[in-house]
Design an enzyme around this catalytic site. Structure first.
Site, PDB file in Angstrom:
ATOM      1  CD  GLU A  77     -85.629   7.242  30.449  1.00 19.20           C
ATOM      2  OE1 GLU A  77     -85.877   7.422  29.545  1.00 19.20           O
ATOM      3  OE2 GLU A  77     -84.892   6.247  30.983  1.00 19.20           O
TER       4      GLU A  77
ATOM      5  NE  ARG B  73     -85.384   0.361  26.154  1.00 29.22           N
ATOM      6  CZ  ARG B  73     -84.475   0.829  25.149  1.00 29.22           C
ATOM      7  NH1 ARG B  73     -83.333   1.418  25.860  1.00 29.22           N
ATOM      8  NH2 ARG B  73     -84.679   0.898  24.092  1.00 29.22           N
TER       9      ARG B  73
ATOM     10  CG  HIS C  75     -82.255   7.751  27.907  1.00 27.39           C
ATOM     11  ND1 HIS C  75     -83.529   6.933  27.901  1.00 27.39           N
ATOM     12  CD2 HIS C  75     -81.515   6.922  27.123  1.00 27.39           C
ATOM     13  CE1 HIS C  75     -83.470   5.724  27.232  1.00 27.39           C
ATOM     14  NE2 HIS C  75     -82.159   5.728  26.681  1.00 27.39           N
TER      15      HIS C  75
END
Length: 652
Positions: free
Chosen positions: A344, A315, A363
């Site tokens: 993000e 994370r 990601h």
């Protein structure tokens, strides 16, 4: 043989039955209006509303809402097959295998990239919603559902985009898919590690710009290097196996990791500071929680070797990104490889993304064809099971009542509704009486886990209750669940509630046992004290170790407020509110003034101080309650006081 009535009741939702039950229940205590939770003016119940939210069990109501009253017969009829199939809205792309599972049993609508208004409009016609990370499921969504939405499935691990409190209040189960992308995330971590070590991304970009720069992109070998894994769960252990195959020496820090499992892989468990100091590479695999937020900060980077390399596929928020930039500029960190970011997507001008020492991906940890299919299957199975009334092992808030609990008991000839009504009555009575003790239990668990040093792993926990009541008159399930909640949630992404507490503890290899010590006295108060023992671990604060070699903390409820009354062998008296500093010191004049002066200079407000000692001028433990978190500088100054032998800062 079960009656057809029992079978038809098998999918009744827990919240529906609660509402139905509340509509007929007569209580001696005053109640709130039908749209709000119970309000009890007594001191014993002052934590009840917040307590029930934390347990993910919404309070009962005197009168059921019209929506909930009408939902109960509809769900019973659905079990009997007279109603149409449940309707599931899939709001983000899901793997084909999962879609096929859904289409075989429910009506499915796929609508992607919905605006909030479009989602609000559609959700009122749906029994379940499946999302990934791009759709925000807030309170407005649950309110727009008009009470129909029963299940939200998050196709992935994190549930940051789902309002759990709102889901629970509206009687909606939330499930996720926590295991399907484990291998994919581990493989991506290894891919980033090797790509960074050999400058793959930078040399690729150089060649595509027409250059041939062999000398500029000389890499480093992985053989013989030390990889520190922070967070030794499913993904972390898979990364360890692969790194061992590359010839790396692997160490790990995780207070829950089992030493035998780590040793079987060839991994050495160490403390957090030792992991930072020894590592050539650091790979992060921990959830984002209050205790892990910005865990790699300026202080952490200062403890690392010069030239260390960082990989993060966990994370974004576990790294202080500004501190990482400073560490890259100073050379403490020579390279970083990041798949996740605090924000993000990051902005086009993000300094980390543009830094030539940083390798970045958008990601992609779970983005393999195989992982996407496995996630789709896992979430489809969880949603379908929940719609049938099954107890989902991946539930992250209040689950539905399992069907076997609702089936008529042939031995007692008790109807399902009568059985559940009695159970709910008992649950409310127990929660009402134990409310302040439940708060105490959670805080004792939260305090105890913060005292554990890395290197061993929490495997055995014992909870001791001192009470004047016999075991038959003291139901401790709530207390055990809340101790478990306090132990696990601070450093985990698990959401512990009354129903899943034992399951989650077993899943993490933690054995929680209970012991009752009978106290000869009045049974009016259910409990005199609660003690939590953690065996076979090391402690950050050795004074917390009892004579039996266990971390031991004890607490009591005084005037409705939880108090810490014992740490190891030392008696203390500390209100368990805010944060706490524990100091073991030589008992001498002026100690309170020394510590108070340091905190005052840092504008840290002290709420109380208490000292427990063996004898005058011997050793003592000072407990200091603070309203604000002291700076590292202030804590260092406290530790530098000659008479203080050890200290620890704890968040309660």
């Amino acid at each position: 043989m079960h009656t057809s009535e029992s079978k038809q009741a098998a999918t009744v939702h827990f919240q529906d039955l609660r509402a139905c039950h509340g509509a007929t229940l007569t209580r001696p205590t005053p109640m709130a209006a039908s749209t709000g939770p119970i309000v009890d003016p007594s001191l014993r119940l002052r934590h009840f509303s917040s307590l029930s939210r934390r347990l993910f069990l919404a309070p009962s109501r005197l009168h059921a809402s019209p929506i909930l009253r009408h939902r109960l017969p509809r769900f019973v009829a659905m079990a009997g097959g007279s109603d149409p199939k449940p309707r599931v809205l899939v709001a983000e792309k899901l793997g084909e295998a999962g879609m096929e599972l859904l289409k075989g049993e429910v009506d499915v609508e796929c609508s992607y990239n919905l605006s909030p208004e479009e989602l609000h409009s559609k959700i009122a016609l749906c029994d379940a919603l499946i999302v990934r990370s791009g759709t925000k499921v807030g309170r407005d969504v649950f309110e727009s559902s008009g009470g129909r939405l029963r299940v939200v499935g998050r196709a992935g691990v994190g549930i940051d985009n789902v309002d759990l409190a709102a889901a629970t209040e509206h009687g909606c189960l939330v499930v996720n898919a926590p295991t399907a992308n484990t291998v994919a995330a581990a493989e991506h971590g290894i891919a980033l590690l090797t790509a960074m070590a050999r400058n793959i991304a930078r040399s690729d970009a150089s060649m595509k710009s027409g250059k041939w720069e062999r000398n500029k992109y000389v890499g480093v070998s992985l053989v013989g290097k030390t990889l520190a894994i922070l967070g030794f769960g499913k993904v972390g252990s898979e990364v360890a196996r692969r790194a061992k195959g590359l010839g790396m020496h692997v160490i790990a820090h995780d207070p829950y990791a089992a030493a035998d499992r780590a040793h079987a892989i060839g991994v050495e468990l160490v403390t957090f500071d030792e992991a930072l100091a020894r590592a050539d590479f650091i790979s992060l695999h921990m959830p984002l929680t209050p205790s892990t937020s910005k865990i790699l900060n300026d202080e952490a980077f200062a403890k690392m070797k010069n030239g260390v390399r960082i990989i993060n596929v966990a994370r974004g928020g576990v790294i202080d990104e500004e501190a990482l930039l400073r560490a890259l500029d100073s050379g403490v960190v020579s390279q970083a490889a990041l798949d996740v970011f605090t924000r993000e997507p990051p902005s086009a001008q993000d300094k980390l993304v543009l830094n030539e020492k940083v390798t970045v991906t958008p990601h992609l940890g779970a983005s393999t064809v195989e992982a996407q299919e496995e996630v789709a299957i896992e979430i489809a199975e969880a949603v379908l099971g929940a719609l049938k009334g099954e107890l989902a092992s991946t539930a992250v808030n209040a689950p539905m009542v399992p069907a076997e609990m609702l089936i008529k008991d042939a031995a007692t000839d008790m109807s399902p509704l009568k059985f559940l009504t009695d159970m709910l009555t008992l649950t409310h009575e127990v929660m009402s009486e134990l409310a302040p003790f439940v708060v105490l239990a959670e805080k004792l668990g939260r305090l105890a886990i913060q005292l554990v040093a890395g290197g061993s792993g929490v495997k055995s926990v014992k909870v001791t209750y001192t009470s004047a009541r016999t075991s038959g008159d003291l139901d401790t399930r709530l207390l055990r669940a809340m101790v478990t909640k306090g132990l696990i949630e601070p450093i985990s992404d698990a959401h512990v509630n009354l129903v899943n507490a034992d399951f989650i503890a077993r899943k993490r290899g933690i054995r929680i046992s209970e012991e009752r010590v009978y106290l000869d006295g009045s049974p009016e108060d259910p409990i005199e004290s609660i003690m939590v023992h953690i065996a076979n671990v090391e402690s950050k604060f050795p004074t917390a170790m009892s004579g039996t070699g266990e971390i031991t903390v004890e607490g009591k409820v005084k005037d409705g407020i939880p108090h810490l009354t014992k740490v190891g062998s030392f008696q203390v008296d500390a209100s368990m509110e805010g944060s706490l500093i524990l100091c073991r010191q030589v008992d001498q004049p002026g100690m309170i003034g020394f510590v108070g002066g340091i905190l005052g200079d840092q504008n840290v407000n002290v709420s109380y101080m208490s000292v427990g000692r063996i004898a005058p001028r011997k050793h003592a433990v000072m407990a200091i309650g603070v309203d604000d978190e002291p700076s590292n500088e202030a804590l260092k100054k406290i530790g530098d006081i000659p008479a203080i032998e050890e200290f620890v800062f704890l968040k309660l």
